[in-house]
Design a protein around this motif. Structure first.
Motif, PDB file in Angstrom:
ATOM      1  N   LYS A  49       0.820  -1.315  -0.091  1.00 30.21           N
ATOM      2  CA  LYS A  49      -0.086  -0.042   0.033  1.00 30.21           C
ATOM      3  C   LYS A  49       0.894   1.374  -0.012  1.00 30.21           C
ATOM      4  O   LYS A  49       0.342   2.285  -0.419  1.00 30.21           O
ATOM      5  N   THR A  50       2.038   1.179   0.644  1.00 27.80           N
ATOM      6  CA  THR A  50       2.893   2.341   0.343  1.00 27.80           C
ATOM      7  C   THR A  50       3.342   2.699  -0.735  1.00 27.80           C
ATOM      8  O   THR A  50       3.352   3.913  -1.205  1.00 27.80           O
ATOM      9  N   ILE A  51       3.678   1.746  -1.754  1.00 36.14           N
ATOM     10  CA  ILE A  51       3.834   1.863  -3.146  1.00 36.14           C
ATOM     11  C   ILE A  51       2.718   2.547  -3.890  1.00 36.14           C
ATOM     12  O   ILE A  51       2.892   3.209  -4.530  1.00 36.14           O
ATOM     13  N   TRP A  52       1.545   2.031  -3.643  1.00 36.25           N
ATOM     14  CA  TRP A  52       0.300   2.516  -4.401  1.00 36.25           C
ATOM     15  C   TRP A  52       0.169   4.202  -3.951  1.00 36.25           C
ATOM     16  O   TRP A  52       0.019   4.772  -5.041  1.00 36.25           O
ATOM     17  N   ASN A  53       0.396   4.350  -2.700  1.00 39.30           N
ATOM     18  CA  ASN A  53       0.313   5.735  -2.450  1.00 39.30           C
ATOM     19  C   ASN A  53       1.377   6.595  -3.092  1.00 39.30           C
ATOM     20  O   ASN A  53       1.084   7.615  -3.596  1.00 39.30           O
ATOM     21  N   ALA A  54       2.576   6.263  -3.234  1.00 37.92           N
ATOM     22  CA  ALA A  54       3.640   6.949  -4.091  1.00 37.92           C
ATOM     23  C   ALA A  54       3.254   6.886  -5.420  1.00 37.92           C
ATOM     24  O   ALA A  54       3.671   8.079  -5.850  1.00 37.92           O
ATOM     25  N   GLY A  55       2.511   6.041  -5.938  1.00 42.53           N
ATOM     26  CA  GLY A  55       1.998   6.088  -7.371  1.00 42.53           C
ATOM     27  C   GLY A  55       1.113   7.042  -7.397  1.00 42.53           C
ATOM     28  O   GLY A  55       0.970   7.828  -8.420  1.00 42.53           O
ATOM     29  N   LEU A  56       0.218   7.308  -6.610  1.00 43.68           N
ATOM     30  CA  LEU A  56      -0.957   8.120  -6.697  1.00 43.68           C
ATOM     31  C   LEU A  56      -0.307   9.472  -6.450  1.00 43.68           C
ATOM     32  O   LEU A  56      -0.847  10.400  -7.104  1.00 43.68           O
ATOM     33  N   SER A  57       0.706   9.780  -5.535  1.00 41.17           N
ATOM     34  CA  SER A  57       1.226  10.931  -5.471  1.00 41.17           C
ATOM     35  C   SER A  57       2.091  11.641  -6.783  1.00 41.17           C
ATOM     36  O   SER A  57       2.025  12.644  -7.344  1.00 41.17           O
ATOM     37  N   VAL A  58       2.831  10.451  -7.588  1.00 40.74           N
ATOM     38  CA  VAL A  58       3.015  10.686  -8.975  1.00 40.74           C
ATOM     39  C   VAL A  58       2.116  11.184  -9.825  1.00 40.74           C
ATOM     40  O   VAL A  58       2.238  12.362 -10.583  1.00 40.74           O
ATOM     41  N   SER A  59       0.732  10.527  -9.873  1.00 36.68           N
ATOM     42  CA  SER A  59      -0.402  10.871 -10.619  1.00 36.68           C
ATOM     43  C   SER A  59      -0.806  12.129 -10.483  1.00 36.68           C
ATOM     44  O   SER A  59      -1.146  13.084 -11.087  1.00 36.68           O
ATOM     45  N   GLU A  60      -0.895  12.637  -8.857  1.00 35.02           N
ATOM     46  CA  GLU A  60      -1.463  13.998  -8.528  1.00 35.02           C
ATOM     47  C   GLU A  60      -0.292  14.913  -8.999  1.00 35.02           C
ATOM     48  O   GLU A  60      -0.684  16.074  -9.427  1.00 35.02           O
ATOM     49  N   ALA A  61       0.976  14.743  -8.991  1.00 38.29           N
ATOM     50  CA  ALA A  61       1.833  15.836  -9.382  1.00 38.29           C
ATOM     51  C   ALA A  61       1.614  16.020 -11.049  1.00 38.29           C
ATOM     52  O   ALA A  61       1.971  17.027 -11.437  1.00 38.29           O
ATOM     53  N   GLN A  62       1.436  14.948 -11.641  1.00 35.55           N
ATOM     54  CA  GLN A  62       1.323  15.094 -13.415  1.00 35.55           C
ATOM     55  C   GLN A  62       0.096  16.003 -13.428  1.00 35.55           C
ATOM     56  O   GLN A  62       0.145  16.569 -14.397  1.00 35.55           O
ATOM     57  N   LYS A  63      -1.053  15.973 -12.687  1.00 32.84           N
ATOM     58  CA  LYS A  63      -2.269  16.569 -12.800  1.00 32.84           C
ATOM     59  C   LYS A  63      -1.655  18.146 -12.473  1.00 32.84           C
ATOM     60  O   LYS A  63      -2.296  18.991 -12.880  1.00 32.84           O
ATOM     61  N   MET A  64      -1.004  18.250 -11.421  1.00 30.76           N
ATOM     62  CA  MET A  64      -0.599  19.608 -11.215  1.00 30.76           C
ATOM     63  C   MET A  64      -0.102  20.315 -12.371  1.00 30.76           C
ATOM     64  O   MET A  64       0.080  21.569 -12.406  1.00 30.76           O
ATOM     65  N   VAL A  65       0.924  19.610 -12.911  1.00 34.19           N
ATOM     66  CA  VAL A  65       1.626  20.200 -14.398  1.00 34.19           C
ATOM     67  C   VAL A  65       0.734  20.522 -15.135  1.00 34.19           C
ATOM     68  O   VAL A  65       0.634  21.851 -15.718  1.00 34.19           O
ATOM     69  N   TRP A  66      -0.233  20.013 -15.345  1.00 33.17           N
ATOM     70  CA  TRP A  66      -1.127  20.125 -16.297  1.00 33.17           C
ATOM     71  C   TRP A  66      -2.141  21.454 -15.852  1.00 33.17           C
ATOM     72  O   TRP A  66      -2.570  22.215 -16.515  1.00 33.17           O
ATOM     73  N   GLU A  67      -2.505  21.399 -14.511  1.00 39.58           N
ATOM     74  CA  GLU A  67      -3.005  22.418 -13.958  1.00 39.58           C
ATOM     75  C   GLU A  67      -2.278  23.933 -14.192  1.00 39.58           C
ATOM     76  O   GLU A  67      -2.670  24.830 -14.799  1.00 39.58           O
ATOM     77  N   ALA A  68      -0.987  23.858 -14.057  1.00 40.41           N
ATOM     78  CA  ALA A  68       0.011  24.940 -14.209  1.00 40.41           C
ATOM     79  C   ALA A  68      -0.310  25.352 -15.775  1.00 40.41           C
ATOM     80  O   ALA A  68      -0.146  26.622 -15.997  1.00 40.41           O
TER      81      ALA A  68
END
Length: 434
Positions: A49-68
């Protein structure tokens, strides 16, 4: 013909009765998983589950790039207005003019033409994405280490139980022969009592080790993301994982600081601090925006002065802020210097840690060789004392002492293997070769 029919019926009945047992065995096999160390690590990387959360953080960061990025792309908005003056009349040049109700649809398109902070913000968002990806890789390395430690803990506990079981069998045989000797008057009762106490002590130790085994399995299940009821079979032993050649290979591997994920994270923090300076400096640059408005009158009024199409250009030019922007830039420069100092401090710490881990691995290998030799000696001593006891030359106290020494030597040997593998794991994690 009748006999053949009855035989067929019995075959069908036996087949049907065996079906539940086969299904149960199939379910048990399905609920039991077999792992080598590498397979366990790879499985943990998929389901922890720790790896899952790390993968979700990467996905969130990718969405933040598109937001910018999207904040500088065309923005389209629409409004629908309706106004009813409720019969109000406006007095104009002595005349009373009733105001009619209006209904309009308006749409506007806004496009950012120039803004320094926009481009810097995009770059900072991309650096943030890189940092989350590096953190994910670091999490994967941590999970590999934690899974390996849990795997080894199970093997050590199983090996300890194996040693105690073998020792118990040997002592039970010796205790039985001593009890027989007591009955014929060849040995004393105290000898039999001492051996009986030794047997009971080993049995108690086995129960303790069995509880440790279950705890170790549960920890491994946790790292693998498995249900606590899932059976696990480890297909590698300590001897397979312990290799002097692999330890020497790890010692011969050079340390590349740039490949270390912690160093990479601090490098990215330094880069982020530099962009923060650029962001504060960009606040002094003008910002230019273009706006297009289109208004459609759903219900036209006889008195209408609003144009249908409007194009606007808006420039915001910072002129004077009483030194506020300058102070913010200076603060960003201080944060950059702090990040650079942290990077230098981490480098010194890692280089010192490298030397310590190599020292630990060298010591562990030397201790392993020594404990292996001590185990061989203890085994020969116990065999010699047992023969002498059976011949009446040695006492039961000599046997229990030699047996205790062998148990300690076996425990030390297993601990030495664990120390080598652990020291090698720590060094390989630092070298990013785990």
């Amino acid at each position: 013909m009748n006999i053949q029919f009855r035989q067929l019926i019995w075959c069908i009945i036996l087949f049907v009765m065996s079906m539940p047992g086969q299904a149960q065995n199939s379910q048990q096999q399905q609920d039991t998983m077999r792992f080598t160390l590498r397979e366990a690590q790879d499985y943990a990387l998929q389901y922890n589950k720790t790896i899952w959360n790390a993968g979700l953080s990467v996905s969130e960061a990718q969405k933040m790039v598109w937001e910018a990025i999207s904040s500088g792309l065309p923005q389209v908005n629409a409004t629908l207005d309706y106004q009813n003056m409720m019969g109000f009349k406006m007095s104009l040049f002595g005349q009373s003019i009733p105001l009619e109700s209006t209904s309009t649809f308006q749409t506007s398109v806004t496009q950012l033409l120039f803004n320094g902070s926009y481009w810097v913000g995009i770059r900072m968002a991309k650096i943030g994405e890189q940092m989350t990806e590096t953190a994910r890789l670091q999490s994967e390395l941590d999970i590999r280490e934690q899974t390996q430690t849990a795997y080894l803990s199970v093997l050590v506990a199983l090996e300890n139980k194996k040693i105690l079981d073998q020792n118990l069998r040997n002592m039970e045989v010796l205790a039985k022969s001593t009890a027989d000797m007591v009955r014929v008057g060849v040995a004393e009762q105290t000898d039999a009592d001492q051996l009986a106490v030794q047997v009971a002590s080993i049995q108690n130790g086995i129960k303790t080790v069995e509880r440790h085994i279950e705890l170790a399995y549960n920890l491994l299940r946790f790292h693998l993301g498995l249900d606590m009821s899932t059976g696990i079979v480890l297909t590698e032993g300590l001897d397979n994982l312990m290799s002097e050649d692999e330890a020497q290979k790890a010692l011969a591997t050079d340390f590349d600081l740039d490949a270390n994920y912690n160093v990479q994270l601090l490098d990215q923090q330094v880069e982020l601090a530099k962009r923060q300076i650029n962001l504060e400096q960009a606040a002094s640059l003008p910002s230019i925006v273009a706006v297009y408005n289109y208004t459609y009158k759903l219900k036209k009024s006889s008195f209408d002065m609003t144009p249908a199409n409007v194009i606007m250009m808006q420039a915001s030019i910072p002129i004077f802020a009483s030194g506020q922007r300058y102070v913010r830039t200076q603060q960003a420069k201080i944060r950059l210097e702090t990040a650079q100092n942290n990077r230098s401090l981490l480098t010194d710490q890692l280089l010192m840690q490298e030397k310590q881990l190599r020292f630990n691995l060298n010591n562990a290998v030397e201790s392993y060789i020594l404990q292996r030799q001590a185990l061989e000696v203890s085994q020969r001593v116990l065999e010699s004392i047992t023969r002498k006891y059976q011949q009446g030359v040695a006492s039961s106290l000599d046997v229990t002492t030699a047996n205790t020494s062998l148990l300690q030597a076996q425990t030390n040997y297993i601990s030495a293997i664990m120390e080598v593998v652990t020291a090698q794991t720590n060094l390989e994690k630092l070298l990013n070769t785990l």
